[in-house]
Design a protein around this motif. Structure first.
Motif, PDB file in Angstrom:
ATOM      1  N   CYS A  10     -48.154  27.382  34.981  1.00  0.00           N
ATOM      2  CA  CYS A  10     -47.511  27.392  36.291  1.00  0.00           C
ATOM      3  C   CYS A  10     -48.588  27.625  37.354  1.00  0.00           C
ATOM      4  O   CYS A  10     -49.735  27.947  37.040  1.00  0.00           O
ATOM      5  CB  CYS A  10     -46.479  28.507  36.340  1.00  0.00           C
ATOM      6  SG  CYS A  10     -47.136  30.106  35.862  1.00  0.00           S
ATOM      7  N   HIS A 323     -45.584  23.764  38.268  1.00  0.00           N
ATOM      8  CA  HIS A 323     -44.368  24.302  38.877  1.00  0.00           C
ATOM      9  C   HIS A 323     -44.566  25.746  39.308  1.00  0.00           C
ATOM     10  O   HIS A 323     -45.362  26.470  38.724  1.00  0.00           O
ATOM     11  CB  HIS A 323     -43.217  24.238  37.873  1.00  0.00           C
ATOM     12  CG  HIS A 323     -42.756  22.844  37.584  1.00  0.00           C
ATOM     13  ND1 HIS A 323     -41.952  22.142  38.441  1.00  0.00           N
ATOM     14  CD2 HIS A 323     -43.012  22.010  36.553  1.00  0.00           C
ATOM     15  CE1 HIS A 323     -41.712  20.937  37.933  1.00  0.00           C
ATOM     16  NE2 HIS A 323     -42.355  20.834  36.790  1.00  0.00           N
ATOM     17  N   ASN A 326     -38.573  28.089  38.066  1.00  0.00           N
ATOM     18  CA  ASN A 326     -37.947  27.776  36.781  1.00  0.00           C
ATOM     19  C   ASN A 326     -37.847  26.259  36.535  1.00  0.00           C
ATOM     20  O   ASN A 326     -37.276  25.530  37.329  1.00  0.00           O
ATOM     21  CB  ASN A 326     -36.538  28.404  36.824  1.00  0.00           C
ATOM     22  CG  ASN A 326     -35.732  28.162  35.575  1.00  0.00           C
ATOM     23  OD1 ASN A 326     -36.140  27.414  34.694  1.00  0.00           O
ATOM     24  ND2 ASN A 326     -34.579  28.779  35.502  1.00  0.00           N
ATOM     25  N   ILE A 327     -38.402  25.796  35.411  1.00  0.00           N
ATOM     26  CA  ILE A 327     -38.312  24.367  35.055  1.00  0.00           C
ATOM     27  C   ILE A 327     -37.002  24.156  34.312  1.00  0.00           C
ATOM     28  O   ILE A 327     -36.820  24.642  33.201  1.00  0.00           O
ATOM     29  CB  ILE A 327     -39.488  23.934  34.171  1.00  0.00           C
ATOM     30  CG1 ILE A 327     -40.821  24.247  34.857  1.00  0.00           C
ATOM     31  CG2 ILE A 327     -39.388  22.455  33.832  1.00  0.00           C
ATOM     32  CD1 ILE A 327     -42.030  23.907  34.029  1.00  0.00           C
ATOM     33  N   THR A 328     -36.073  23.432  34.950  1.00  0.00           N
ATOM     34  CA  THR A 328     -34.728  23.349  34.389  1.00  0.00           C
ATOM     35  C   THR A 328     -34.562  22.208  33.409  1.00  0.00           C
ATOM     36  O   THR A 328     -33.684  22.251  32.570  1.00  0.00           O
ATOM     37  CB  THR A 328     -33.695  23.203  35.513  1.00  0.00           C
ATOM     38  OG1 THR A 328     -34.175  22.203  36.412  1.00  0.00           O
ATOM     39  CG2 THR A 328     -33.547  24.504  36.264  1.00  0.00           C
ATOM     40  N   LEU A 330     -36.522  18.756  31.067  1.00  0.00           N
ATOM     41  CA  LEU A 330     -37.679  17.987  30.599  1.00  0.00           C
ATOM     42  C   LEU A 330     -37.185  16.628  30.162  1.00  0.00           C
ATOM     43  O   LEU A 330     -36.076  16.499  29.655  1.00  0.00           O
ATOM     44  CB  LEU A 330     -38.278  18.647  29.349  1.00  0.00           C
ATOM     45  CG  LEU A 330     -39.177  19.856  29.474  1.00  0.00           C
ATOM     46  CD1 LEU A 330     -39.608  20.272  28.085  1.00  0.00           C
ATOM     47  CD2 LEU A 330     -40.390  19.524  30.305  1.00  0.00           C
ATOM     48  N   SER A 342     -41.220  16.854  34.004  1.00  0.00           N
ATOM     49  CA  SER A 342     -40.494  18.115  34.109  1.00  0.00           C
ATOM     50  C   SER A 342     -40.014  18.278  35.543  1.00  0.00           C
ATOM     51  O   SER A 342     -40.689  17.860  36.478  1.00  0.00           O
ATOM     52  CB  SER A 342     -41.396  19.285  33.711  1.00  0.00           C
ATOM     53  OG  SER A 342     -42.515  19.348  34.568  1.00  0.00           O
ATOM     54  N   SER A 343     -38.849  18.901  35.695  1.00  0.00           N
ATOM     55  CA  SER A 343     -38.345  19.094  37.059  1.00  0.00           C
ATOM     56  C   SER A 343     -37.876  20.529  37.225  1.00  0.00           C
ATOM     57  O   SER A 343     -37.349  21.134  36.294  1.00  0.00           O
ATOM     58  CB  SER A 343     -37.186  18.141  37.357  1.00  0.00           C
ATOM     59  OG  SER A 343     -36.016  18.592  36.725  1.00  0.00           O
ATOM     60  N   SER A 344     -38.103  21.077  38.420  1.00  0.00           N
ATOM     61  CA  SER A 344     -37.612  22.413  38.727  1.00  0.00           C
ATOM     62  C   SER A 344     -36.650  22.301  39.910  1.00  0.00           C
ATOM     63  O   SER A 344     -36.668  21.312  40.635  1.00  0.00           O
ATOM     64  CB  SER A 344     -38.767  23.351  39.060  1.00  0.00           C
ATOM     65  OG  SER A 344     -39.541  22.835  40.106  1.00  0.00           O
ATOM     66  N   SER A 595     -39.840  24.143  28.060  1.00  0.00           N
ATOM     67  CA  SER A 595     -40.121  24.658  29.403  1.00  0.00           C
ATOM     68  C   SER A 595     -39.138  25.768  29.686  1.00  0.00           C
ATOM     69  O   SER A 595     -38.095  25.866  29.041  1.00  0.00           O
ATOM     70  CB  SER A 595     -39.964  23.554  30.448  1.00  0.00           C
ATOM     71  OG  SER A 595     -38.596  23.220  30.569  1.00  0.00           O
ATOM     72  N   ALA A 599     -41.926  28.921  34.429  1.00  0.00           N
ATOM     73  CA  ALA A 599     -42.491  27.757  35.129  1.00  0.00           C
ATOM     74  C   ALA A 599     -43.636  27.094  34.356  1.00  0.00           C
ATOM     75  O   ALA A 599     -44.404  26.341  34.927  1.00  0.00           O
ATOM     76  CB  ALA A 599     -42.944  28.112  36.549  1.00  0.00           C
ATOM     77  N   VAL A 601     -44.978  24.780  30.870  1.00  0.00           N
ATOM     78  CA  VAL A 601     -44.567  23.808  29.847  1.00  0.00           C
ATOM     79  C   VAL A 601     -45.465  24.044  28.642  1.00  0.00           C
ATOM     80  O   VAL A 601     -46.683  24.183  28.792  1.00  0.00           O
ATOM     81  CB  VAL A 601     -44.732  22.361  30.359  1.00  0.00           C
ATOM     82  CG1 VAL A 601     -44.357  21.359  29.284  1.00  0.00           C
ATOM     83  CG2 VAL A 601     -43.889  22.134  31.605  1.00  0.00           C
TER      84      VAL A 601
END
Length: 609
Positions: A10, A323, A326-328, A330, A342-344, A595, A599, A601
């Protein structure tokens, strides 16, 4: 057992209007920064070499290597300092409660025996110096009335301590035991950072009044300033000396970093202004810096770490990012399984390449928040908190045109039919919405509280999970759903459902820590007793050949089951992510990507049993 193969770190937590103080180990090229409750040790020469310490109970604020590099002192927002080993298992040496408020800076004495910390003491002391092994005080620090943002220890004898803060003061103390000597009021705004030169002859303070002032290291008298004609146009948040004490690096809210030549008499002349490529928005403001051997490190408000070379300032910097939140979710692209997206929830989508790490941010034209996220071959589908579903075409690293459709209520879950990705099934609180492209085909109220969904790859079947723990199986014809069966086995609300890649099975997980693998045709339970988590299951993933299923939970663990072996012969990764695991995917038969709330991976390699 699964082995940790790679960690994509992160980025530092940043805050608007405040600097962050990062530090390095003089012997190696490692730097320390904090994000949430984690302290990250990043190797500048190999950014994939990352160690993370997660034992703080409150958000960590600052961390420093001891002079011999063997220990790290880290502080948090509750006023606690923890001292722990740099190597093997980060063993805890001591823990001290220093203040009743947040600690903003701390520094070791050059002999590694004392630590000075400063911060927000909630009305009591704002600065304390103590012995590193016993915690006994070594001095009285009077003279500050507001939060003390930075402190510095003179690196040579005779020892001195300098502090500065929000009361515009720079205070100078002699010792040990330390006593107040003198105070300067040369700054006209918050003084953000103070640092001694490595040879101990001078120290500099920088502040939000855009000034940098140099003082004599031994007696504390003012000797010079950074030249005002090439000065920063915004608050200066941090400063760092070169190892030879002849140059300085400063960073500012004006989005630039400047390298200064410092003469013997204490005046500073600009040598070079460093600018980073970026969008030019607020996120490009620079809030932290470090001069580490030949590396000049700057950190922007958006968290991007830029590494310049001190010996060749013309060279373009290496940029690392990641990030902050929090990465919510993948996603792994089918066409290129080494590419991980990956998306947060703050709207950031980052592309990682397995083996290389950070590969770029996907810049969307509409930077809305992301709650659900799915990726097909050439497009990504996202939903936020505003009732809209976005379909964004993907061209390599760039996002193309984005189309949105308003579905009338907030989406809870979305799933794509992989063989006909035009079809998207979105669940809302009370029903489902079917989309074809960006056209709403139908909105169906199912009459029960919906919590999760999955649509079959060919788009002919859907499974909807309810708050009551039941799985409802529907066949899809045109734009209507026909209920075929209801499966009752779960004892809690369904959180996640996924079809296996070979379409012969599906798996579901619930809030009551249980996962179940079902046979799709007979609808019988295929693998039961998957009850090894201790909290809700957040995510689930299938291996590409459908032989394994992995579950990730709020209890920080990832568990990998083999479908044709009993659940008790599972593989477990304990403590995969501090705060819980929220995203899981397989990139190949033996690689699991996870993830979580920290934050980060991580890629885990499975050893065939």
């Amino acid at each position: 057992m699964p082995q940790l193969a790679e960690t994509y770190a992160c980025v530092p937590s940043t805050e608007r209007g405040r600097g962050i103080l990062i530090s390095g180990d003089p012997k190696s090229n490692k730097v320390l920064y904090t994000n949430g409750r984690s302290v990250i040790i990043l190797d500048l020469s190999n950014p994939l070499n990352v160690a993370i310490y997660g034992e703080h109970a409150y958000p960590a604020t600052v961390a420093r290597f001891s002079p011999n590099g063997e220990w790290i002192a880290s502080a948090d927002a509750s006023g606690t300092v923890r001292i722990w080993g740099t190597h093997n298992d980060h063993v805890l040496k001591k823990e001290f409660k220093v203040f009743s408020g947040r600690i903003d800076d701390l520094q070791w004495s050059p002999d590694g025996m004392r630590i000075v910390a400063s911060g927000d003491g909630k009305g009591k002391s704002l600065v304390r110096a103590f012995m590193w092994d016993s915690g006994t005080n070594v001095g009285e620090f009077d003279g500050h009335s507001r939060r003390v943002l930075s402190c510095a220890f003179k690196p040579t004898r005779p020892f001195r301590i300098v502090t500065c803060g929000e009361d515009f003061l720079v205070n100078f103390y002699e010792g040990p035991p330390f006593r107040f000597k003198l105070s300067h009021r040369d700054h006209s705004n918050f003084v953000n950072c103070v640092r001694f030169s490595p040879d101990g002859s001078k120290f500099i303070t920088v502040g939000s009044d855009k000034k940098g002032i140099l003082f004599d290291g031994k007696c504390g008298e003012k000797i010079g300033e950074l030249s005002s004609e090439d000065a920063h146009k915004g608050s200066i948040y941090a400063v760092s000396w070169s190892p030879d004490s002849k140059q300085l690096l400063t960073v500012s809210a004006d989005k630039t970093a400047k390298v200064w030549d410092i003469s013997e008499d204490g005046s500073g002349k600009l040598k070079k202004t460093l600018t980073c490529s970026g969008s030019g928005g607020v996120d490009d403001m620079l809030v932290g810096c470090l001069w580490q051997n030949d590396h000049l490190v700057t950190i922007s408000l958006g968290g991007t770490i830029s590494i310049f070379s001190a010996s060749n300032l013309e060279k373009a910097p290496l940029q690392l990012s990641g990030h902050m939140k929090n990465i919510t979710s993948l996603a792994v692209l089918k066409s290129d399984p080494t590419c991980i997206l990956s998306s947060s929830y703050d709207g950031l989508i980052i592309k990682w390449i397995q083996g290389l790490g950070y590969s770029g941010k996907l810049q969307r034209k509409e930077n809305s928040q992301i709650k659900c996220f799915a990726a097909a071959e050439e497009e990504i589908v996202t939903s936020g908190f505003d009732n809209k579903i976005w379909r964004i075409s993907l061209h390599g690293d760039q996002c193309g045109d984005a189309e949105s459709v308003d579905i009338g209520s907030q989406p809870k879950d979305l799933s794509l039919a992989l063989l006909s990705p035009e079809l998207t099934l979105i669940t809302t609180d009370s029903g489902v919405v079917m989309l074809h492209g960006t056209k709403v085909v139908s909105t169906i109220n199912l009459g029960f509280a919906v919590t999760a969904s999955a649509v079959a790859p060919d788009g002919n079947e859907a499974i909807i999970g309810g708050q009551d723990g039941k799985l409802h199986i529907y066949s899809i014809t045109g734009d209507t759903l026909k209920e075929d069966a209801v499966l009752e086995k779960h004892r809690g609300a369904i959180t996640v459902i996924h079809y296996s890649p070979d379409f012969a099975m599906f798996a579901s997980g619930d809030v009551n820590r249980e996962a179940i693998v079902w046979d799709r045709v007979s609808r019988e339970v295929k693998l039961k007793n998957m009850l090894y988590h201790t909290a809700r299951i957040n995510c689930l993933a299938w291996s590409p050949n459908s032989s394994m299923v992995a579950t990730g939970s709020l209890d920080t663990c990832v568990i990998i089951y083999e479908v044709d072996k009993p659940a008790s012969s599972r593989m477990t990764v304990k403590g995969a992510h501090l705060g819980g695991v929220y995203g899981l995917a397989f990139t190949d038969e033996y690689s699991v990507v996870s993830s979580g709330e920290d934050a980060c991976v991580r890629v885990w390699k499975l050893t065939p049993q």
